[in-house]
Design a protein around this motif. Sequence first.
Motif, PDB file in Angstrom:
ATOM      1  N   LYS A 160       0.835  -1.209   0.000  1.00 61.69           N
ATOM      2  CA  LYS A 160       0.000   0.000   0.000  1.00 61.69           C
ATOM      3  C   LYS A 160       0.871   1.261   0.000  1.00 61.69           C
ATOM      4  CE  LYS A 160      -4.172  -1.856   2.172  1.00 61.69           C
ATOM      5  NZ  LYS A 160      -5.047  -1.853   3.364  1.00 61.69           N
ATOM      6  N   ILE A 161       1.945   1.242   0.782  1.00 59.88           N
ATOM      7  CA  ILE A 161       2.861   2.390   0.823  1.00 59.88           C
ATOM      8  C   ILE A 161       3.494   2.589  -0.551  1.00 59.88           C
ATOM      9  CG2 ILE A 161       5.025   3.251   1.794  1.00 59.88           C
ATOM     10  CD1 ILE A 161       4.250   1.764   4.403  1.00 59.88           C
ATOM     11  N   SER A 162       3.966   1.487  -1.147  1.00 59.96           N
ATOM     12  CA  SER A 162       4.596   1.558  -2.464  1.00 59.96           C
ATOM     13  C   SER A 162       3.606   2.032  -3.522  1.00 59.96           C
ATOM     14  CB  SER A 162       5.154   0.177  -2.833  1.00 59.96           C
ATOM     15  OG  SER A 162       5.788   0.216  -4.083  1.00 59.96           O
ATOM     16  N   TYR A 163       2.373   1.539  -3.435  1.00 59.95           N
ATOM     17  CA  TYR A 163       1.330   1.929  -4.398  1.00 59.95           C
ATOM     18  C   TYR A 163       0.999   3.410  -4.274  1.00 59.95           C
ATOM     19  CZ  TYR A 163      -3.212   2.071  -6.749  1.00 59.95           C
ATOM     20  OH  TYR A 163      -4.268   2.400  -7.579  1.00 59.95           O
ATOM     21  N   GLN A 164       0.931   3.889  -3.026  1.00 59.93           N
ATOM     22  CA  GLN A 164       0.625   5.304  -2.813  1.00 59.93           C
ATOM     23  C   GLN A 164       1.728   6.198  -3.377  1.00 59.93           C
ATOM     24  OE1 GLN A 164      -2.326   6.543  -1.618  1.00 59.93           O
ATOM     25  NE2 GLN A 164      -1.438   8.424  -2.401  1.00 59.93           N
ATOM     26  N   LEU A 165       2.988   5.784  -3.190  1.00 62.66           N
ATOM     27  CA  LEU A 165       4.114   6.549  -3.751  1.00 62.66           C
ATOM     28  C   LEU A 165       4.034   6.567  -5.275  1.00 62.66           C
ATOM     29  CD1 LEU A 165       7.018   5.261  -1.479  1.00 62.66           C
ATOM     30  CD2 LEU A 165       6.012   7.548  -1.453  1.00 62.66           C
ATOM     31  N   TYR A 166       3.693   5.426  -5.847  1.00 62.71           N
ATOM     32  CA  TYR A 166       3.556   5.319  -7.308  1.00 62.71           C
ATOM     33  C   TYR A 166       2.438   6.226  -7.824  1.00 62.71           C
ATOM     34  CZ  TYR A 166       1.686   3.187 -11.603  1.00 62.71           C
ATOM     35  OH  TYR A 166       1.160   2.982 -12.858  1.00 62.71           O
ATOM     36  N   LYS A 167       1.277   6.179  -7.169  1.00 61.47           N
ATOM     37  CA  LYS A 167       0.138   6.997  -7.623  1.00 61.47           C
ATOM     38  C   LYS A 167       0.412   8.483  -7.413  1.00 61.47           C
ATOM     39  CE  LYS A 167      -2.920   5.516  -9.257  1.00 61.47           C
ATOM     40  NZ  LYS A 167      -3.104   5.088 -10.665  1.00 61.47           N
ATOM     41  N   THR A 168       1.138   8.826  -6.339  1.00 63.60           N
ATOM     42  CA  THR A 168       1.476  10.238  -6.101  1.00 63.60           C
ATOM     43  C   THR A 168       2.403  10.748  -7.205  1.00 63.60           C
ATOM     44  OG1 THR A 168       1.249   9.956  -3.710  1.00 63.60           O
ATOM     45  CG2 THR A 168       2.523  11.855  -4.475  1.00 63.60           C
ATOM     46  N   ALA A 169       3.406   9.933  -7.560  1.00 64.23           N
ATOM     47  CA  ALA A 169       4.323  10.317  -8.646  1.00 64.23           C
ATOM     48  C   ALA A 169       3.567  10.426  -9.962  1.00 64.23           C
ATOM     49  CB  ALA A 169       5.445   9.284  -8.760  1.00 64.23           C
TER      50      ALA A 169
END
Length: 556
Positions: A160-169
């Motif tokens: 979830k943390i990795s996905y959130q970073l990806y979606k933010t970028a």
Amino acid sequence: MLRHLYIKNFTLIDQLDIDFHTGFSVITGETGAGKSIILGAIGLLLGNRADSKQIKRGEKKCTIEAHFDLSHYNFESFFISHDIDFDPEDTIIRRELTAAGKSRAFINDTPVSLQDMRTLGEQLIDIHSQHQNLLLQKDDFQLNVVDIIAQDGKVRNDYKISYQLYKTAEQRLEDLKSQLARSQENEEFMRFQFGELDGANLVEGKQEMLEQESETLSHSEEIKSAFYETGRLLSSDDVGIIYQLGQSIDYLSNVSNVYPKAQEIVQRISSAHIELKDIAADISNEVENIDFDPSRLDDINQQLDQLNTLEQKFHVSTEKELIEIRDSLASQLKSIDNSDEELESLEQDVKEKQIACEQQAKKLTALRQKAAKAIEKEMAERLVPLGIPNVRFEVSLSAKPLSADGADKVQFLFSANTSTALEPVAQVASGGEIARVMLSLKAMISGAVQLPTIIFDEIDTGVSGKIAQKMALIMQEMGNHNRQVISITHLPQIAALGSSHYKVEKKETSEGTNSNMRELTGEERVTEIAQMLSGADVSDAALQNARELLNLSVKK
């Protein structure tokens, strides 16, 4: 687990005050006796929506209160984080409704929000009603089952943390593209606006300084005349203030020898005389400096006109705001000029974070695939004894685009016969089969999740006889190891296997209809189960059958 339930003035219940026990308990009663009312009251403790119409007619307030023993569960962190006193052996949850429509929630007598009550309540009690069978149609429920068995909480959180970073970028990249698209459409106009503002040589405070200088030049003759006259009054021969002070000093100095106090006054006048001579010199210099310069005044007025025109054009009132607009335009134009580099940088960032997210998703998928095999094996083992000997149960995991819950689409596939193809369980299973599937899933999940209390509301719909008895045995099994299972049932085979038996009854009184629940004694259980076997007219054979069922439950 749920130790005690108190309900007052809720729909048809005047007052219910009853204890519950660990293990497997059953609740029976005629249709319409009030079993759903009791579940509705418990639902309010789980944060469900309240309605003032639920208050018993004629009453101003209703109260639902439950006492829980949480000594075998890890709930202390919830109470610490919410600053609530924690008594693991007697945790009290209370909900109060008023006829005026107000609802209040309490945990251990501490007022809490409905959301906090819901958060705790969902960890204390799971109510499985018939409509929950519809969850088998929902992908997120099926995925959640797999995640529970996989015990993949840490990996899922990392994902979830990795996905959130990806979606933010990704969002930053999209925002830049949108901004550049808008900016490029207006680039020519923006450059024109920036040129106007940049050419005005904007400096904060410059406008105020120009306005002051303009005011001075516009009144230069008047100012010069005032300074000239002041200088004349101070310095003119014979009549000027400075000359007269000098004369005063001479007069008093002549008598200071014979009148000593005059010397002090001489000193004071001398100080004023020196100060006024300095002032007169400064005034003389100012008279020389003040001069009317028409060309300078024109230049200042032109600059002020330019600033006022720009402020009107850009709909602002200060030079500071013009500077902010200029700097913003400069930034946007710089972005346009450097857009290729910035886009390339953000695209690279998105690519790197997508790869990192995909790697985390693969870890999550691997755990889910392993759990899927375990689920298939356990579900077959549980469903075969429940009267589906040829059952095939498969957990289908297929890839889907990266999303908040991973990259896996989960479907439970089911077939009750060897000749029938595997299909989504909700589409091909009968009502009785779905009930058995859901009970098996709940039994499997309860082994992985330390949920204190599970309530089944007629999970036995569509089954009877030996199958019902085997379902009851599963619920008995679930009630072991400091868990509590309560089943609302119409089947004597299930009722007989409960270690505790409660009956819900509805009575007509002079004050209206009243619903209540009580725990049955040994002989009362025999009569109740006999009625469930044969109906209102209890025969000796029915009583004997009831005793046999109860004896069977004791042996098991």
